[in-house]
Design a protein around this motif. Structure first.
Motif, mmCIF file in Angstrom:
data_model
loop_
_atom_site.group_PDB
_atom_site.id
_atom_site.type_symbol
_atom_site.label_atom_id
_atom_site.label_comp_id
_atom_site.label_asym_id
_atom_site.label_seq_id
_atom_site.Cartn_x
_atom_site.Cartn_y
_atom_site.Cartn_z
ATOM 1 N N UNK A 109 0.831 -1.204 0.000
ATOM 2 C CA UNK A 109 0.000 0.000 0.000
ATOM 3 C C UNK A 109 0.869 1.260 0.000
ATOM 4 N N UNK A 110 1.961 1.248 0.764
ATOM 5 C CA UNK A 110 2.883 2.390 0.787
ATOM 6 C C UNK A 110 3.490 2.627 -0.591
ATOM 7 N N UNK A 133 3.580 5.719 -5.847
ATOM 8 C CA UNK A 133 3.368 5.835 -7.288
ATOM 9 C C UNK A 133 2.285 6.863 -7.600
ATOM 10 N N UNK A 134 1.215 6.862 -6.810
ATOM 11 C CA UNK A 134 0.117 7.799 -7.038
ATOM 12 C C UNK A 134 0.569 9.248 -6.842
ATOM 13 N N UNK A 135 1.377 9.483 -5.805
ATOM 14 C CA UNK A 135 1.878 10.844 -5.567
ATOM 15 C C UNK A 135 2.812 11.271 -6.702
ATOM 16 N N UNK A 141 10.290 8.132 4.581
ATOM 17 C CA UNK A 141 10.946 8.053 5.885
ATOM 18 C C UNK A 141 9.936 7.767 6.988
ATOM 19 N N UNK A 142 8.787 8.410 6.924
ATOM 20 C CA UNK A 142 7.741 8.165 7.933
ATOM 21 C C UNK A 142 7.257 6.717 7.881
ATOM 22 N N UNK A 143 7.047 6.202 6.652
ATOM 23 C CA UNK A 143 6.611 4.799 6.509
ATOM 24 C C UNK A 143 7.613 3.848 7.152
ATOM 25 N N UNK A 151 9.431 -2.135 0.700
ATOM 26 C CA UNK A 151 8.633 -3.100 -0.059
ATOM 27 C C UNK A 151 9.317 -4.459 -0.157
ATOM 28 N N UNK A 152 10.546 -4.494 -0.625
ATOM 29 C CA UNK A 152 11.242 -5.773 -0.799
ATOM 30 C C UNK A 152 11.396 -6.490 0.539
ATOM 31 N N UNK A 153 11.804 -5.762 1.568
ATOM 32 C CA UNK A 153 11.984 -6.394 2.866
ATOM 33 C C UNK A 153 10.651 -6.846 3.448
ATOM 34 N N UNK A 154 9.597 -6.045 3.242
ATOM 35 C CA UNK A 154 8.281 -6.441 3.738
ATOM 36 C C UNK A 154 7.788 -7.713 3.076
#
Length: 267
Positions: free
Chosen positions: A12-13, A18-20, A57-59, A127-130
């Motif tokens: 989702x992050x 991508x949307x931003x 960074x916040x994510x 993403x990859x680590x998640x």
């Protein structure tokens, strides 16, 4: 396979990222009348790049406990440095020979640093680590594929900034390979900081004008692209062989385990 909450959140992050980026491209193209590849594109996108870097960074800070590395194994450097040091050398040469204290020179430097930080943190560290923390034996292949596809799709939004569709298609292919390369190099080096530096220097040489002003840089970058592709192929083949050997070992062990259970039951 049911995805874990961490995997769903990281996907989702990445989609939000991508949307931003797509929104930023649409705004600068339709309201500032700047197209992707124009000299003013990087300057026009700077506010969105700051926003993306801060959001990334916040994510990471919010999910850092869930994104802890899956292994404490120390990374390696020789193969990575083989491709990284030429980027450092070209960037230093360009800065020393063309550098100046002007907005025209410093803006691409700041913008590409933000891109390097935000994209490596979002698509490799988050993403990859998640995805890599997914349960099951297919998590490694799934993490490599999904993170690389999503990283590639990020660049599809360049069409919103006026980039020709044919150019975007080529970029989708090259960034998919780049996504595989950086994910594999993250496994290899275990150092996200080096990947950020490499991504930053790569984009700076291209978007900062160095490859245009110094033609030999374009030749070197092409050679590095070929080297990246070769490394991706070699690493993927190596991983495939390792997984096949692991599966064969598991299949060989299964009958022995079954016989051992039968013997125990008979007693």
């Amino acid at each position: 396979m049911t995805r874990t909450r961490t995997a769903r959140i990281t996907i989702a992050c990445a989609i939000a990222y991508i949307l931003v980026m797509g929104l930023g491209n649409a705004i600068v193209h339709n309201f500032s009348h700047v197209s992707y590849g124009d000299t003013n594109y990087v300057r026009a996108m700077l506010p969105f790049l700051f926003l993306l870097a801060a959001g990334t960074l916040c994510c990471f800070l919010v999910r850092r406990k869930q994104l802890a590395p899956v292994s404490n194994e120390r990374g390696r450097l020789p193969l990575f440095l083989l491709l990284f040091l030429p980027l450092v050398g070209m960037a230093l040469f360009y800065v020393f020979t063309n550098g100046e204290l002007s907005a025209a020179f410093l803006t691409p430097l700041v913008a590409t640093l933000l891109v390097g930080f935000a994209e490596e943190m979002m698509f490799r560290r988050i993403l990859y680590m998640g995805l890599l923390r997914e349960p099951g034996g297919q998590s490694l292949k799934g993490a490599l594929l999904v993170s690389s596809v999503v990283f590639s799709l990020l660049h599809s939004v360049n069409v919103l900034a006026g980039s020709p569709f044919s150019n975007v298609l080529v970029q989708l292919v090259t960034t998919f390979v780049a996504g595989l390369f950086y994910a594999l190099m993250y496994d290899y080096t275990r150092n996200i900081g080096l990947l950020i530096a490499s991504h930053f220097l790569w984009d700076y040489l291209l978007l900062g004008g160095a490859a245009t002003k110094i033609p030999v840089f374009g030749v070197v970058i092409t050679m590095l692209n070929v080297a990246q592709f070769i490394i991706v192929v070699v690493f993927l083949v190596q991983r495939w062989k390792q997984e096949k050997a692991h599966e064969t070992a598991q299949q060989a062990a299964a009958p022995r385990d079954h016989d051992s259970m039968n013997t125990t039951t008979g007693m």
